[in-house]
Design an enzyme around this catalytic site. Structure first.
Site, PDB file in Angstrom:
ATOM      1  N   ASN A  62       0.826  -1.199   0.000  1.00 18.03           N
ATOM      2  CA  ASN A  62       0.000   0.000   0.000  1.00 18.03           C
ATOM      3  C   ASN A  62       0.864   1.255   0.000  1.00 18.03           C
ATOM      4  O   ASN A  62       1.954   1.287   0.569  1.00 18.03           O
ATOM      5  CB  ASN A  62      -1.014  -0.002   1.153  1.00 18.03           C
ATOM      6  CG  ASN A  62      -0.418  -0.113   2.528  1.00 18.03           C
ATOM      7  OD1 ASN A  62       0.474  -0.918   2.776  1.00 18.03           O
ATOM      8  ND2 ASN A  62      -0.928   0.677   3.457  1.00 18.03           N
ATOM      9  N   GLU A  64       0.250   5.168   0.750  1.00 18.11           N
ATOM     10  CA  GLU A  64      -0.648   6.207   1.242  1.00 18.11           C
ATOM     11  C   GLU A  64      -0.246   7.568   0.700  1.00 18.11           C
ATOM     12  O   GLU A  64       0.837   7.750   0.137  1.00 18.11           O
ATOM     13  CB  GLU A  64      -0.630   6.233   2.776  1.00 18.11           C
ATOM     14  CG  GLU A  64      -1.252   5.007   3.384  1.00 18.11           C
ATOM     15  CD  GLU A  64      -1.331   5.052   4.902  1.00 18.11           C
ATOM     16  OE1 GLU A  64      -2.016   4.188   5.449  1.00 18.11           O
ATOM     17  OE2 GLU A  64      -0.712   5.937   5.529  1.00 18.11           O
ATOM     18  N   CYS A  73      -4.102   0.685  -2.609  1.00 18.65           N
ATOM     19  CA  CYS A  73      -3.943  -0.547  -1.830  1.00 18.65           C
ATOM     20  C   CYS A  73      -2.906  -1.473  -2.465  1.00 18.65           C
ATOM     21  O   CYS A  73      -2.677  -1.442  -3.673  1.00 18.65           O
ATOM     22  CB  CYS A  73      -5.276  -1.285  -1.741  1.00 18.65           C
ATOM     23  SG  CYS A  73      -6.601  -0.369  -0.942  1.00 18.65           S
ATOM     24  N   GLU A  75      -3.038  -4.683  -3.038  1.00 16.42           N
ATOM     25  CA  GLU A  75      -3.574  -5.630  -4.009  1.00 16.42           C
ATOM     26  C   GLU A  75      -3.639  -5.012  -5.403  1.00 16.42           C
ATOM     27  O   GLU A  75      -3.277  -5.647  -6.394  1.00 16.42           O
ATOM     28  CB  GLU A  75      -4.984  -6.089  -3.600  1.00 16.42           C
ATOM     29  CG  GLU A  75      -5.029  -6.789  -2.269  1.00 16.42           C
ATOM     30  CD  GLU A  75      -5.278  -5.872  -1.073  1.00 16.42           C
ATOM     31  OE1 GLU A  75      -5.787  -6.365  -0.062  1.00 16.42           O
ATOM     32  OE2 GLU A  75      -4.952  -4.673  -1.141  1.00 16.42           O
ATOM     33  N   CYS A 112     -10.282  -5.038   0.439  1.00 20.40           N
ATOM     34  CA  CYS A 112     -11.395  -4.089   0.461  1.00 20.40           C
ATOM     35  C   CYS A 112     -12.252  -4.263  -0.805  1.00 20.40           C
ATOM     36  O   CYS A 112     -11.870  -4.972  -1.742  1.00 20.40           O
ATOM     37  CB  CYS A 112     -10.880  -2.655   0.567  1.00 20.40           C
ATOM     38  SG  CYS A 112     -10.148  -2.001  -0.954  1.00 20.40           S
ATOM     39  N   CYS A 115     -10.549  -3.302  -4.132  1.00 22.16           N
ATOM     40  CA  CYS A 115      -9.575  -4.298  -4.577  1.00 22.16           C
ATOM     41  C   CYS A 115     -10.268  -5.544  -5.116  1.00 22.16           C
ATOM     42  O   CYS A 115      -9.850  -6.098  -6.130  1.00 22.16           O
ATOM     43  CB  CYS A 115      -8.626  -4.659  -3.435  1.00 22.16           C
ATOM     44  SG  CYS A 115      -7.465  -3.327  -3.085  1.00 22.16           S
TER      45      CYS A 115
END
Length: 160
Positions: A62, A64, A73, A75, A112, A115
């Site tokens: 990830n 940010e 993210c 993934e 999530c 993703c």
């Protein structure tokens, strides 16, 4: 009116050591990638590793951003990189692991919704399931046989 139950099965492994050799190695690559995540705001680090049918493994973590919606993210970083580096090559599996600098993450952390949707796009396009392995920083590992199982009402190009 009728009610319909939708369910799917997962395989639960007690720990990383219970996985097959290939799955354990894939998860270990996700763990190594997790350690390099850029998560200065949440302290929540996620790593992912994508196994392709040609034997290549692509990692992601990830990333940010102070403008939260601008982050990405692990993934999606991994799966998009796999699509960019190896277009048209079938994705077999993705391993995902999460840890926090603020508390222990001892339960598997599922991808999530964004993703899952992004991974489903690849699964539908390649017409082959993508196995999903996910865990926290330690403890149990969950294995799902297809992304579509995790997103039973997924949106794909057939609706367009």
């Amino acid at each position: 009116m009728r009610k319909q139950k939708i369910e799917f099965e997962i395989t639960v492994y007690e720990s990383l050591t219970d996985l097959s050799e290939n799955d354990r190695q894939l998860m270990e690559k996700a763990i190594a990638s997790r350690a390099k995540a850029y998560a200065p705001y949440s302290g929540f680090q996620v790593g992912a590793a994508v196994a392709l049918i040609n034997g290549e493994v692509v990692i992601g973590n990830n990333q940010e951003n102070a403008s939260y919606p601008s982050g990405l993210c692990a993934e999606r970083v991994a799966i998009f990189q796999a699509g960019a580096k190896f277009p048209g090559i079938t994705i077999e599996s993705i391993a995902i692991t999460a840890a926090s600098k603020n508390h222990s993450v001892n339960h598997p952390v599922a991808p999530c919704g964004n993703c899952r949707q992004s991974m489903l796009e690849y699964e539908v396009r390649q017409t082959a399931p993508i196995r999903v392995l996910f865990m926290g920083e330690n403890g149990e590992v969950f294995k799902c046989n297809a992304v579509g199982d995790m997103l039973p009402f997924g949106f794909d190009s057939s609706f367009l």
